[in-house]
Design a protein around this motif. Sequence first.
Motif, PDB file in Angstrom:
ATOM      1  N   ILE A 188      20.633   2.069  66.712  1.00  0.00           N
ATOM      2  CA  ILE A 188      19.614   1.871  67.741  1.00  0.00           C
ATOM      3  C   ILE A 188      18.710   0.704  67.377  1.00  0.00           C
ATOM      4  CG2 ILE A 188      17.683   2.986  68.941  1.00  0.00           C
ATOM      5  CD1 ILE A 188      19.057   5.673  68.123  1.00  0.00           C
ATOM      6  N   SER A 189      18.341  -0.100  68.380  1.00  0.00           N
ATOM      7  CA  SER A 189      17.371  -1.179  68.179  1.00  0.00           C
ATOM      8  C   SER A 189      15.976  -0.577  68.310  1.00  0.00           C
ATOM      9  CB  SER A 189      17.574  -2.280  69.221  1.00  0.00           C
ATOM     10  OG  SER A 189      18.874  -2.833  69.129  1.00  0.00           O
ATOM     11  N   GLN A 190      15.278  -0.461  67.191  1.00  0.00           N
ATOM     12  CA  GLN A 190      13.981   0.220  67.168  1.00  0.00           C
ATOM     13  C   GLN A 190      12.843  -0.775  66.962  1.00  0.00           C
ATOM     14  OE1 GLN A 190      15.769   3.054  64.117  1.00  0.00           O
ATOM     15  NE2 GLN A 190      14.320   4.437  65.139  1.00  0.00           N
ATOM     16  N   THR A 191      11.801  -0.633  67.756  1.00  0.00           N
ATOM     17  CA  THR A 191      10.621  -1.497  67.662  1.00  0.00           C
ATOM     18  C   THR A 191       9.400  -0.635  67.397  1.00  0.00           C
ATOM     19  OG1 THR A 191      11.551  -3.120  69.192  1.00  0.00           O
ATOM     20  CG2 THR A 191       9.163  -3.152  68.866  1.00  0.00           C
ATOM     21  N   SER A 192       8.605  -1.031  66.414  1.00  0.00           N
ATOM     22  CA  SER A 192       7.383  -0.297  66.077  1.00  0.00           C
ATOM     23  C   SER A 192       6.180  -1.010  66.684  1.00  0.00           C
ATOM     24  CB  SER A 192       7.223  -0.215  64.558  1.00  0.00           C
ATOM     25  OG  SER A 192       6.135   0.612  64.215  1.00  0.00           O
ATOM     26  N   VAL A 193       5.382  -0.274  67.422  1.00  0.00           N
ATOM     27  CA  VAL A 193       4.194  -0.830  68.072  1.00  0.00           C
ATOM     28  C   VAL A 193       3.198  -1.299  67.013  1.00  0.00           C
ATOM     29  CG1 VAL A 193       2.164  -0.226  69.456  1.00  0.00           C
ATOM     30  CG2 VAL A 193       4.446   0.504  70.185  1.00  0.00           C
ATOM     31  N   ASP A 194       2.604  -2.466  67.227  1.00  0.00           N
ATOM     32  CA  ASP A 194       1.566  -3.000  66.343  1.00  0.00           C
ATOM     33  C   ASP A 194       0.514  -3.656  67.223  1.00  0.00           C
ATOM     34  OD1 ASP A 194      -0.041  -4.139  64.452  1.00  0.00           O
ATOM     35  OD2 ASP A 194       1.547  -5.224  63.403  1.00  0.00           O
ATOM     36  N   GLU A 195      -0.469  -2.876  67.628  1.00  0.00           N
ATOM     37  CA  GLU A 195      -1.470  -3.373  68.577  1.00  0.00           C
ATOM     38  C   GLU A 195      -2.319  -4.488  67.987  1.00  0.00           C
ATOM     39  OE1 GLU A 195      -3.682  -0.113  70.121  1.00  0.00           O
ATOM     40  OE2 GLU A 195      -1.976   0.711  71.253  1.00  0.00           O
ATOM     41  N   ARG A 196      -2.517  -4.466  66.675  1.00  0.00           N
ATOM     42  CA  ARG A 196      -3.305  -5.538  66.042  1.00  0.00           C
ATOM     43  C   ARG A 196      -2.620  -6.890  66.170  1.00  0.00           C
ATOM     44  NH1 ARG A 196      -4.262  -2.954  60.183  1.00  0.00           N
ATOM     45  NH2 ARG A 196      -2.067  -2.457  60.571  1.00  0.00           N
ATOM     46  N   ALA A 197      -1.291  -6.859  66.271  1.00  0.00           N
ATOM     47  CA  ALA A 197      -0.524  -8.105  66.430  1.00  0.00           C
ATOM     48  C   ALA A 197      -0.211  -8.388  67.893  1.00  0.00           C
ATOM     49  CB  ALA A 197       0.772  -8.014  65.626  1.00  0.00           C
ATOM     50  N   GLY A 198      -0.788  -7.591  68.801  1.00  0.00           N
ATOM     51  CA  GLY A 198      -0.550  -7.795  70.226  1.00  0.00           C
ATOM     52  C   GLY A 198       0.731  -7.162  70.730  1.00  0.00           C
TER      53      GLY A 198
END
Length: 376
Positions: A188-198
């Motif tokens: 699976i292509s997984q992306t982790s949210v990082d709000e500090r990086a937008g």
Amino acid sequence: FRPETGQEAQFLASLIEYSIAQGASDLHLLPRHDGSHVKIRVNGELLSRSEPIGSLELHKYLVNRIKVLCSMDITARCKPQEGSFSVPAQEFCCSVRVSLMPTVQGEKAVLRFMGNSKLLSLEQLGFDTETLARLRETADSGEGAIVFVGATGSGKSTSMYALLKKLASSNLSLVSVEDPVELYLPEISQTSVDERAGLDYPTCLRSVLRQDPDVIMLGEIRDEVSAKMAFQAALTGHLLMTTVHARDVREAFLRVFGLGVDAVSLSQSLKMVIAQRLVPKLCERCKVVDLQESNILDFECYKPVGCVICDYTGFSGQALVCESLVLTPDLRESLAISKGEMPSAERLEDSSAYIPYSRGIQSLLRQGVIEKAACL
């Protein structure tokens, strides 16, 4: 993670490893006037010891060590901070999510352990036969939204991972957007949210929709923009699985409506809602027949005792109890004209597509898996 020198750092590593070995979901480090106290949450119950594990000076060192592991600002002691790090283990890598909060006695640290067990299949999760069959059928349709609801720690993410594992063998393009990624899956292509990086949920979701996905896992719907985009994606040939915080199926509708999704879009995109709870399982080694409750219920049920195997708690592990609803054409029609109101309890109970909590609880009680008190 475990340095070769430094007693305090080695003590923290041992404490974390012990918590993981006990199957804990959370580790709390609390500063109090008499020193540093520790609590761990096992099987949904927060266990603590009355004696402090050390002084406040030790507590400060432990918190600073955690900050180093998470690459946090060590000098910032008067503001909340969040971060994560990984703990290597023999059979898996456990991801640890950290939250620090300043208190009058010092900084309180809460560590949540994610992925500290093997990935389970749908069959191993404990869904009842009918719910499992409906979930498979809904997932195999290849489009629409499946929404998992429940309290924090009720196994929603575990259920979605198990469903992704099933779909991974179907030559599909699977993507996930999570905050953070709790379990790493190679297919699976997984992306982790990082709000500090937008990199927030709406930004990730917009990009994901351009990645030719067949299946989208959205860790949680938190805002109106993400909610509308997610259910719109479910309308355009994608299979969406996501979670919302709600106590039951009816409350899930209220929660989604509160996020700005209109009744017509929801009626067209939503396929299935599953509400989950985890209840303590009786220890098979020491449970005994509860004669009083057995006489009342007219079938044999059990109660906890406690032994060395279950650490004298009387319980070992947790059992899944769920409530589920499949959206039938009649329910879709009534939902479309509901003007943002959740379905009535009477309407759900009259529907053959609805499975209440009580059915699963009664089944587990008759099997001797849980005690009568878990039904309350």
